[in-house]
Design a protein around this motif. Structure first.
Motif: not given
Length: 273
Positions: A142-154, A160-162, A250-256
């Motif tokens: 819902a903002s800038v590009m980010n990275v999801f990471f759980i090191p012990q699960l891999g 990404m927005n949109g 959120i993903a389709t940006q119906k909510i800005p």
């Protein structure tokens, strides 16, 4: 990070690829280091047995050795990476026990929102999952590009927005682990961590049934008012999900989306707020 202490099949496969890659590279690095010391010792000034060929220019046998070993190493390393990366396709289903759990993940400034559409609940900066069950993640930003990471699960993966990315995981051991953001996103980035609680199936069912009774309700209005603003929450808030289509909105940006980190006026690029 604990990447060498995997608690799921994906992280275990990631660890194996890492170890195999290091072993392959050491096969050329260690002999090269040994050769450096051996040549320095043998061709020292005091060694009368050392010889010099002033007219030597080329040796096909030597060139074959010099180029074939690194070439074979690169081919082997590339094969390990190629095969491993395809086997660990983030969207490839992971077998497990019990019923799978769908979790919709939204990265915000500077927090993580986890939505459980089937259980009609949501949480901020706390991810609770049943041990052994296939985990079906759907991720967006819902903002800038980010990275999801759980090191012990891999398998770290971008949000990404949109867009919606998918990730399949499984946790094999009951316990508490740490998740994080692996992509810089402004002032609150260092605090963009989340707790991962892997619990038994009965405990997960109890968690869901208790959370669905929460007085806090998550819908479009409360999302805009409480979560879309830039903040580092101090509490691990849980919600009763009032709008099961919130993630798609959120993903389709119906909510800005939120404004994202912005450069502070007249302070230069080094000061991001």
């Amino acid at each position: 990070m604990n990447i060498l202490d995997p608690q799921g099949p994906i992280a275990a496969a990631d660890k194996q690829i890492l170890i195999d890659s290091i072993a392959i590279m050491l096969a050329i690095v260690l002999p090269t280091i040994a050769a450096i010391f051996a040549f320095a010792w043998y061709f020292r000034a005091s060694n009368t047995r050392a010889f010099h060929w002033p007219d030597w220019e080329y040796s096909g046998r030597l060139e074959l050795v010099v180029w074939s070993i690194p070439a074979l190493t690169i081919i082997l390393l590339g094969g390990v990476a190629w095969i491993g990366s395809h086997q660990l396709d983030p969207a490839k289903p992971v077998a497990g026990t019990g019923q799978g759990v769908t979790i919709q993940v939204v990265s915000l400034d500077w927090k993580w929102l986890f939505i459980y559409p089937d259980q009609r609940i949501a949480s901020v900066n706390t991810l609770t999952v049943p041990v052994g069950a296939p985990l079906h993640f759907q991720l967006s930003s819902a903002s800038v590009m980010n990275v999801f990471f759980i090191p012990q699960l891999g398998s770290m993966i971008y949000t990404m927005n949109g867009m919606v990315t998918r990730l399949e995981l499984r946790a094999d051991q009951v316990g508490n682990y740490q998740g994080l953001s692996a992509h810089f996103s402004g002032d609150g980035f260092p605090d963009m961590l989340f707790d991962v609680h892997v619990v038994s199936a009965p405990d997960f069912a109890s968690f869901a049934s208790n959370t669905v009774k929460s007085d806090r309700v998550l819908n479009g209005d409360s999302y805009r008012q409480d979560l879309l603003k830039q903040s580092v929450p101090k509490d691990k808030t849980v919600y009763r999900l009032d709008d099961p289509e919130l993630f798609m909105a959120i993903a389709t940006q119906k909510i800005p989306p939120g404004p994202g980190p912005q450069e502070a006026a007249n302070t230069g690029a080094g000061n991001v707020r």
